[in-house]
Design an enzyme around this catalytic site. Structure first.
Site, PDB file in Angstrom:
ATOM      1  N   GLY A  41      -1.246 -14.225  14.787  1.00  0.00           N
ATOM      2  CA  GLY A  41      -2.305 -15.260  14.579  1.00  0.00           C
ATOM      3  C   GLY A  41      -3.984 -15.160  15.007  1.00  0.00           C
ATOM      4  CD  GLN A  78      -8.156 -13.199  18.210  1.00  0.00           C
ATOM      5  OE1 GLN A  78      -7.808 -13.835  17.742  1.00  0.00           O
ATOM      6  NE2 GLN A  78      -7.765 -12.186  18.762  1.00  0.00           N
ATOM      7  CB  CYS A  98      -4.667  -9.707  22.483  1.00  0.00           C
ATOM      8  SG  CYS A  98      -6.194 -10.966  21.815  1.00  0.00           S
ATOM      9  CG  LEU A  99      -4.868  -8.250  15.961  1.00  0.00           C
ATOM     10  CD1 LEU A  99      -5.187  -9.323  15.180  1.00  0.00           C
ATOM     11  CD2 LEU A  99      -4.619  -7.381  15.820  1.00  0.00           C
ATOM     12  CG  HIS A 127      -2.617 -14.955  21.756  1.00  0.00           C
ATOM     13  ND1 HIS A 127      -1.701 -14.195  22.868  1.00  0.00           N
ATOM     14  CD2 HIS A 127      -3.340 -14.801  22.214  1.00  0.00           C
ATOM     15  CE1 HIS A 127      -2.686 -13.387  23.075  1.00  0.00           C
ATOM     16  NE2 HIS A 127      -3.299 -14.085  21.982  1.00  0.00           N
ATOM     17  CD  GLU A 128      -3.790 -16.439  17.859  1.00  0.00           C
ATOM     18  OE1 GLU A 128      -5.105 -16.746  17.986  1.00  0.00           O
ATOM     19  OE2 GLU A 128      -3.105 -15.134  18.195  1.00  0.00           O
ATOM     20  CG  HIS A 137      -8.195 -15.868  21.336  1.00  0.00           C
ATOM     21  ND1 HIS A 137      -8.696 -15.427  22.218  1.00  0.00           N
ATOM     22  CD2 HIS A 137      -6.492 -15.167  21.076  1.00  0.00           C
ATOM     23  CE1 HIS A 137      -7.931 -13.503  21.967  1.00  0.00           C
ATOM     24  NE2 HIS A 137      -6.891 -14.476  21.472  1.00  0.00           N
TER      25      HIS A 137
HETATM   26 NI    NI Z   1      -5.546 -12.848  21.473  1.00  0.00          NI
END
Ligand code: NI
Length: 177
Positions: free
Chosen positions: A49, A54, A102-103, A144-145, A148
């Site tokens: 995701g 981000q 997480c990226l 999670h997304e 953000h």
């Molecule tokens: Ni993330």
């Protein structure tokens, strides 16, 4: 198409709230290109995701997909989903804890409690209403997304602090996916 640069933890943009996307903006070539770039960037970095914040864009849009992902080999597939102006409804009282990464926080994993199911509403990239019932890993990824877009990262929600680990060590010592 181009890959977008990912903001890492400590970058103040990850703590800001995204703004809703107007229909006019959604239908612009620039925004449609941005959505395509967001998808390409998620795939390039083997994410499941990716949220606009981000990649330094404070707009309410996130994408997710699970398909032959080397970082999550044991997870069920989730078709590519693009959500504009997401809203959650019918969040289950039941919570489940499982590992996330997480990226924007490379190399770490930790257990995070999430609602086990919910209904995701919003708009598709074509501006059509979207309504999806999600459970399990898909519900987890969406939460999670969505966090953000509200300036929240998964580390904020970790209750089981000893579960925090480097991915390498996690793979060595913990057998869950
Ligand atoms: Ni993330």
């Amino acid at each position: 198409m181009s890959f977008l640069s990912i903001a890492h933890l400590g970058n103040p943009i990850l703590r800001q709230k995204a703004k809703s996307v107007s229909r006019e903006e959604l239908f612009s070539i620039e925004f449609q290109n941005f959505i395509s770039d967001l998808i390409e960037t998620m795939l390039e970095y083997d994410g499941v995701g990716l949220a606009a914040t981000q990649v330094h864009v404070l707009k309410q849009v996130f994408v997710f997909e699970v398909k032959n992902n080397p970082r999550y080999p044991n997870r069920d597939a989730i078709p590519l989903t693009i959500v504009i102006n997401p809203v959650f409804k019918k969040l289950s009282k039941k919570m489940e804890e499982d590992f996330e990464s997480c990226l924007s926080i490379p190399g770490l994993v930790a257990k995070v409690p999430r609602h086990s199911s919910l209904t995701l509403e919003g708009l598709t990239r074509e501006g059509k209403p979207l309504e999806m019932k999600l459970s399990g890993f898909a519900a987890r990824v969406a939460q999670h997304e969505n966090d953000h877009l509200h300036g929240i990262v998964y580390l904020d929600r970790v209750l089981d602090k000893p579960s925090l680990a480097f991915e390498r060590e996690h793979r060595k010592f913990c057998h869950s996916p």
